[in-house]
Design an enzyme around this catalytic site. Structure first.
Site, PDB file in Angstrom:
ATOM      1  NE  ARG A 273      41.450  -4.916  -9.793  1.00 62.59           N
ATOM      2  CZ  ARG A 273      41.501  -4.970 -11.125  1.00 62.59           C
ATOM      3  NH1 ARG A 273      41.753  -3.874 -11.814  1.00 62.59           N
ATOM      4  NH2 ARG A 273      41.298  -6.091 -11.758  1.00 62.59           N
TER       5      ARG A 273
ATOM      6  CB  ILE B 210      32.618  -3.626  -6.250  1.00 63.57           C
ATOM      7  CG1 ILE B 210      31.940  -4.797  -5.518  1.00 63.57           C
ATOM      8  CG2 ILE B 210      33.551  -4.137  -7.334  1.00 63.57           C
ATOM      9  CD1 ILE B 210      30.985  -5.569  -6.398  1.00 63.57           C
ATOM     10  CG  ASP B 211      33.949  -0.537  -0.621  1.00 62.38           C
ATOM     11  OD1 ASP B 211      34.715  -0.679  -1.592  1.00 62.38           O
ATOM     12  OD2 ASP B 211      34.224   0.159   0.365  1.00 62.38           O
ATOM     13  CD  GLN B 212      34.938   4.652  -3.203  1.00 65.29           C
ATOM     14  OE1 GLN B 212      34.602   5.760  -2.794  1.00 65.29           O
ATOM     15  NE2 GLN B 212      35.998   4.463  -3.962  1.00 65.29           N
TER      16      GLN B 212
ATOM     17  CG  ASP C 161      46.383   0.277 -15.791  1.00 63.56           C
ATOM     18  OD1 ASP C 161      46.446  -0.419 -14.761  1.00 63.56           O
ATOM     19  OD2 ASP C 161      45.331   0.421 -16.448  1.00 63.56           O
TER      20      ASP C 161
ATOM     21  CE  LYS D 106      41.932  -4.126 -20.278  1.00 65.39           C
ATOM     22  NZ  LYS D 106      41.335  -3.467 -19.097  1.00 65.39           N
TER      23      LYS D 106
ATOM     24  CB  ILE E 168      46.465   2.943  -7.554  1.00 63.83           C
ATOM     25  CG1 ILE E 168      46.803   4.393  -7.947  1.00 63.83           C
ATOM     26  CG2 ILE E 168      45.024   2.591  -7.922  1.00 63.83           C
ATOM     27  CD1 ILE E 168      45.964   5.442  -7.268  1.00 63.83           C
TER      28      ILE E 168
ATOM     29  CG  ASP F 174      44.569  -8.095 -14.933  1.00 67.31           C
ATOM     30  OD1 ASP F 174      44.629  -9.188 -15.509  1.00 67.31           O
ATOM     31  OD2 ASP F 174      44.601  -7.012 -15.518  1.00 67.31           O
TER      32      ASP F 174
END
Length: 421
Positions: free
Chosen positions: A121, A123-125, A307, A22, A330, A116
């Site tokens: 999480r 997204i600045d990077q 995960d 996935k 994480i 999810d």
């Protein structure tokens, strides 16, 4: 809205075949628009996220045909179109269209990604990576607008604050057609990144170092697909079925596995006392005896995958001695499965984002909620273990990440049905 109905307590036995990864697929599909010719992906899993990504491609007049496990994507008549926030919010991986559109057109207009609920999480990077390549990034009306300068993106040295898989993949996609060389330092090393690099290199990209912490990309003018690409097996799906087999199996062989991708996971279940036979591309899991608790800490690859911390949780509940501990380094907030397992009789709790697990008596079927993909997998395994009927609401989350899961479990002897709410 779908729900999964499970009548548990039945030992499972037989063979199960793992689908394509996935976490590769959801990047490879957006990356396909970088090609000027038709792309053929083999081994594509039958999951809801693929359907959602195909819908997004349709918004850009990209033709798709999905037969069996082969997905054909024709981007030759693609139009640059803003991707609507509504569909984008249906899955987190839609953010890969940022890098892909930027690399193909020099501009991307994408709604803020969803996915999810497992804690922050950011997204600045990703954004810093695009800006380092020379792009201008703006937020407007729940959209991200990313624009390359007139002369195009330029290669740059980009050092990630942490080895983010998403940021690494997005920067690779944006930089494959940039001018000059891009160097990504502290890059993520996951197998799915290697899979993406192989896919792009076979279309004419020049990417070196995927799978290490330093990746170098020399920009090219354009990409063209020349042959089909077979997606690597899904290590998370494989780990989930290994946990299921150890919990409720009477001898299950998991096929189509790259065992090296599961080294840290296999080490933990061996420490627990689970007995396996590991072959070149399959793993046989024997019926479990008396197991002991272990401590698990999730880490970037090659460490224990975040995960897999939820799918292994029901297995820890079956241990006879000790206290199990899970620390997710994480996503520390990834604990939504814990109260649902408690409803079923699991001796499990959360203290300061640390999951504590004690030996539990037989679980009981209950109505529970799958808040996200991997939480849903944990509840599915628990439902197969439990006495009575378990109903998992929001089961669409499970279908987003697990290939033909209902058919696979039925073939193992499980009593499982997915219906509309």
């Amino acid at each position: 809205m779908k729900k999964m109905i499970i009548h548990g307590g039945k030992p499972l036995k037989g063979d199960v075949w793992i689908g394509g990864a996935k976490n590769s697929t959801v990047a490879l599909i957006p990356a396909s628009i970088l090609s000027r010719t038709t792309v053929v992906l083999e081994g594509v899993p039958r999951i809801a996220d693929v359907d959602n990504l195909m819908d997004l491609l349709g918004e850009m007049d990209v033709k798709c045909k999905f037969e069996e496990t082969t997905l054909t994507i024709d981007p030759e008549n693609i139009k640059r179109s803003p991707l609507p926030a509504g569909k984008i919010k249906s899955l987190r991986a839609s953010y890969y269209f940022m890098g892909a559109l930027l690399g193909r057109f020099g501009k991307a207009v994408v709604g803020f990604p969803g996915g999810d609920d497992i804690g922050p999480r950011p997204i600045d990077q990703h954004i810093r990576g695009f800006e380092a390549l020379g792009a201008n990034v703006e937020n407007e009306d729940d959209k991200i607008i990313i624009t390359a300068p007139e002369e195009g993106l330029r290669g740059a040295k980009i050092s990630l604050a942490m080895p983010s898989v998403g940021a690494t993949m997005n920067i690779i996609m944006a930089s494959v057609t940039a001018n000059g060389q891009t160097v990504i330092e502290n890059a993520a090393k996951e197998p799915e990144i290697i899979d993406l690099a192989i896919f792009l290199n076979n279309m004419g990209a020049v990417i070196r170092g995927a799978g290490t912490d330093t990746i170098r990309i020399n920009g090219v003018s354009q990409l063209k697909a020349k042959a089909s690409h077979t997606i690597i097996p899904d290590r998370i799906e494989a780990g989930t079925y290994i946990s299921l087999a150890a919990c409720i199996g009477n001898g299950i062989r998991i096929h189509n596995v790259i065992t090296e991708h599961l080294d840290s996971y296999l080490a933990k279940i061996e420490e627990m006392g689970v007995v396996t036979d590991v072959d070149e591309d399959s793993i046989f899991v024997y019926p479990a005896g008396d197991l002991k608790m272990v401590q698990i800490k999730t880490e970037p690859y090659p460490g224990f995958a975040t995960d897999l911390q939820q799918p292994i949780t029901p297995l820890l509940l079956t241990a006879k001695t000790g206290e199990g501990i899970i620390i997710d380094n994480i996503y520390p907030k990834r604990v939504g499965h814990v109260p649902e397992l408690r409803k079923m009789g699991g001796e499990i709790c959360v203290e300061n984002n640390i999951i504590l697990i004690h030996p539990s008596s037989k679980l009981k079927g209950m109505d529970v909620n799958a808040g996200e993909i991997r939480a849903g997998a944990a509840l599915m395994i628990a439902g197969l273990m439990a006495d009575g009927e378990t109903v998992i609401h929001n089961a669409g989350n499970i279908l987003r990440g697990y290939d033909r899961v209902q058919d696979k479990i039925r073939k193992l002897g499980g009593d499982i049905t997915v219906v509309e709410e």
